[in-house]
Design a protein around this motif. Structure first.
Motif, PDB file in Angstrom:
ATOM      1  N   ARG A  62       0.890  -1.165   0.000  1.00  0.00           N
ATOM      2  CA  ARG A  62       0.000   0.000   0.000  1.00  0.00           C
ATOM      3  C   ARG A  62       0.922   1.208   0.000  1.00  0.00           C
ATOM      4  NH1 ARG A  62      -4.801  -0.338   4.120  1.00  0.00           N
ATOM      5  NH2 ARG A  62      -5.934  -1.195   2.361  1.00  0.00           N
ATOM      6  N   VAL A  63       0.631   2.195  -0.856  1.00  0.00           N
ATOM      7  CA  VAL A  63       1.447   3.404  -0.929  1.00  0.00           C
ATOM      8  C   VAL A  63       0.599   4.598  -0.489  1.00  0.00           C
ATOM      9  CG1 VAL A  63       3.010   2.498  -2.684  1.00  0.00           C
ATOM     10  CG2 VAL A  63       0.957   3.717  -3.401  1.00  0.00           C
ATOM     11  N   TYR A  64       1.299   5.633   0.012  1.00  0.00           N
ATOM     12  CA  TYR A  64       0.616   6.785   0.582  1.00  0.00           C
ATOM     13  C   TYR A  64       1.209   8.085   0.077  1.00  0.00           C
ATOM     14  CZ  TYR A  64      -1.023   3.321   3.975  1.00  0.00           C
ATOM     15  OH  TYR A  64      -1.584   2.215   4.567  1.00  0.00           O
ATOM     16  N   ASP A  65       0.392   9.114   0.130  1.00  0.00           N
ATOM     17  CA  ASP A  65       0.742  10.455  -0.305  1.00  0.00           C
ATOM     18  C   ASP A  65       1.687  11.158   0.658  1.00  0.00           C
ATOM     19  OD1 ASP A  65       0.534  13.006  -1.604  1.00  0.00           O
ATOM     20  OD2 ASP A  65      -1.026  13.562  -0.201  1.00  0.00           O
ATOM     21  N   ASP A  96       4.106  11.238  -6.601  1.00  0.00           N
ATOM     22  CA  ASP A  96       3.480  11.757  -5.388  1.00  0.00           C
ATOM     23  C   ASP A  96       3.539  10.787  -4.206  1.00  0.00           C
ATOM     24  OD1 ASP A  96       2.284  13.922  -4.109  1.00  0.00           O
ATOM     25  OD2 ASP A  96       0.265  13.156  -4.445  1.00  0.00           O
ATOM     26  N   ILE A  97       4.210   9.665  -4.332  1.00  0.00           N
ATOM     27  CA  ILE A  97       4.269   8.660  -3.270  1.00  0.00           C
ATOM     28  C   ILE A  97       5.402   9.000  -2.299  1.00  0.00           C
ATOM     29  CG2 ILE A  97       4.709   6.217  -2.771  1.00  0.00           C
ATOM     30  CD1 ILE A  97       3.459   5.631  -5.565  1.00  0.00           C
ATOM     31  N   GLU A  98       5.059   9.072  -0.991  1.00  0.00           N
ATOM     32  CA  GLU A  98       6.059   9.360   0.035  1.00  0.00           C
ATOM     33  C   GLU A  98       6.299   8.197   0.984  1.00  0.00           C
ATOM     34  OE1 GLU A  98       6.005  13.096   2.117  1.00  0.00           O
ATOM     35  OE2 GLU A  98       4.850  14.005   0.504  1.00  0.00           O
ATOM     36  N   THR A  99       5.297   7.332   1.162  1.00  0.00           N
ATOM     37  CA  THR A  99       5.441   6.195   2.077  1.00  0.00           C
ATOM     38  C   THR A  99       5.015   4.920   1.363  1.00  0.00           C
ATOM     39  OG1 THR A  99       4.966   7.564   4.002  1.00  0.00           O
ATOM     40  CG2 THR A  99       4.742   5.203   4.296  1.00  0.00           C
ATOM     41  N   VAL A 100       5.770   3.854   1.582  1.00  0.00           N
ATOM     42  CA  VAL A 100       5.447   2.540   1.025  1.00  0.00           C
ATOM     43  C   VAL A 100       5.342   1.549   2.176  1.00  0.00           C
ATOM     44  CG1 VAL A 100       6.224   0.677  -0.488  1.00  0.00           C
ATOM     45  CG2 VAL A 100       6.671   3.058  -1.125  1.00  0.00           C
ATOM     46  N   VAL A 132       8.042   2.261   5.027  1.00  0.00           N
ATOM     47  CA  VAL A 132       9.210   3.080   4.710  1.00  0.00           C
ATOM     48  C   VAL A 132       8.772   4.474   4.281  1.00  0.00           C
ATOM     49  CG1 VAL A 132      11.200   3.331   3.184  1.00  0.00           C
ATOM     50  CG2 VAL A 132      10.542   1.062   3.979  1.00  0.00           C
ATOM     51  N   ASN A 133       9.267   5.492   4.995  1.00  0.00           N
ATOM     52  CA  ASN A 133       9.129   6.878   4.555  1.00  0.00           C
ATOM     53  C   ASN A 133      10.295   7.127   3.600  1.00  0.00           C
ATOM     54  OD1 ASN A 133       6.856   7.549   6.123  1.00  0.00           O
ATOM     55  ND2 ASN A 133       8.139   7.972   7.896  1.00  0.00           N
ATOM     56  N   LEU A 134       9.999   7.237   2.324  1.00  0.00           N
ATOM     57  CA  LEU A 134      11.053   7.284   1.310  1.00  0.00           C
ATOM     58  C   LEU A 134      12.045   8.428   1.536  1.00  0.00           C
ATOM     59  CD1 LEU A 134       8.878   6.520  -1.837  1.00  0.00           C
ATOM     60  CD2 LEU A 134      10.354   4.932  -0.591  1.00  0.00           C
ATOM     61  N   GLY A 135      11.570   9.582   1.899  1.00  0.00           N
ATOM     62  CA  GLY A 135      12.437  10.744   2.068  1.00  0.00           C
ATOM     63  C   GLY A 135      13.335  10.686   3.286  1.00  0.00           C
ATOM     64  N   GLU A 136      13.105   9.745   4.192  1.00  0.00           N
ATOM     65  CA  GLU A 136      13.882   9.669   5.424  1.00  0.00           C
ATOM     66  C   GLU A 136      14.974   8.611   5.393  1.00  0.00           C
ATOM     67  OE1 GLU A 136      11.173   9.112   8.643  1.00  0.00           O
ATOM     68  OE2 GLU A 136      10.224  11.053   8.353  1.00  0.00           O
ATOM     69  N   ASP A 144      11.589   9.506  -3.412  1.00  0.00           N
ATOM     70  CA  ASP A 144      10.563  10.252  -2.689  1.00  0.00           C
ATOM     71  C   ASP A 144       9.847  11.188  -3.660  1.00  0.00           C
ATOM     72  OD1 ASP A 144       9.058  11.233  -0.530  1.00  0.00           O
ATOM     73  OD2 ASP A 144      10.517  12.815  -0.120  1.00  0.00           O
ATOM     74  N   GLU A 145       8.564  10.962  -3.850  1.00  0.00           N
ATOM     75  CA  GLU A 145       7.725  11.711  -4.787  1.00  0.00           C
ATOM     76  C   GLU A 145       8.269  11.653  -6.224  1.00  0.00           C
ATOM     77  OE1 GLU A 145       6.817  15.602  -3.187  1.00  0.00           O
ATOM     78  OE2 GLU A 145       5.314  14.693  -1.900  1.00  0.00           O
TER      79      GLU A 145
END
Length: 155
Positions: A62-65, A96-100, A132-136, A144-145
């Motif tokens: 599931r991916v999130y904004d 636009d995906i930031e969390t996976v 996973v928070n991609l940007g972190e 990230d995005e």
């Protein structure tokens, strides 16, 4: 005499500690990667106000904004997805995906171009779901995005 010296040292030590600000220890959370011999939880383990819940058994991921599973969410079944700019449905998710969140036993790979091309990063969830928070995380921050296509498989 010895008793008096000990009392003075204890009182001096007590007044020194109480005179300053309280001590604080900042223990950073880990990136989610397994680290041998550590007891520090990952940043997205749920101990740091993550909104991430379990990935349903019928999904691969599931991916999130937004970070920590916030904003819109998109269910990812096993297979491939492309977020083309001209698609009236899928373009909303493009870049636009930031969390996976990957279900236990599954592997997610995101690409920064359509048709599973370009720079990619793979997230493997072994025995439990992985959020996973991609940007972190250094291994994933370039996506990230930036995800324009993905593939997801489960054992």
């Amino acid at each position: 005499m010895k008793l008096l010296i000990c009392s003075v040292v204890l009182l001096a030590g007590a007044s020194f500690v109480s005179a300053g600000p309280p001590l604080a220890i900042n223990i950073p959370c880990l990136s989610g990667r397994e680290k041998e011999g550590t007891t520090v939880p990952s940043c997205t383990s749920g101990l740091f106000s993550s909104k991430c819940g379990p990935v349903p058994a019928d999904l691969c991921a599931r991916v999130y904004d937004d970070e920590d599973c916030g904003g819109w969410k998109l269910d990812v079944p096993q297979g491939e997805m492309n977020f083309r700019f001209y698609s009236p449905i899928w373009y909303w998710y493009r870049n636009d995906i930031e969390t996976v969140s990957v279900r236990a036993g599954c592997t997610f790979t995101g690409f920064d171009d359509t048709l599973l091309r370009g720079k990619s990063a793979t997230i493997v969830a072994r025995n439990k779901d992985r959020h996973v928070n991609l940007g972190e995380e250094d291994d994933y921050e370039d996506l990230d995005e930036e995800i324009e296509s993905l593939t997801c498989t489960c054992n």
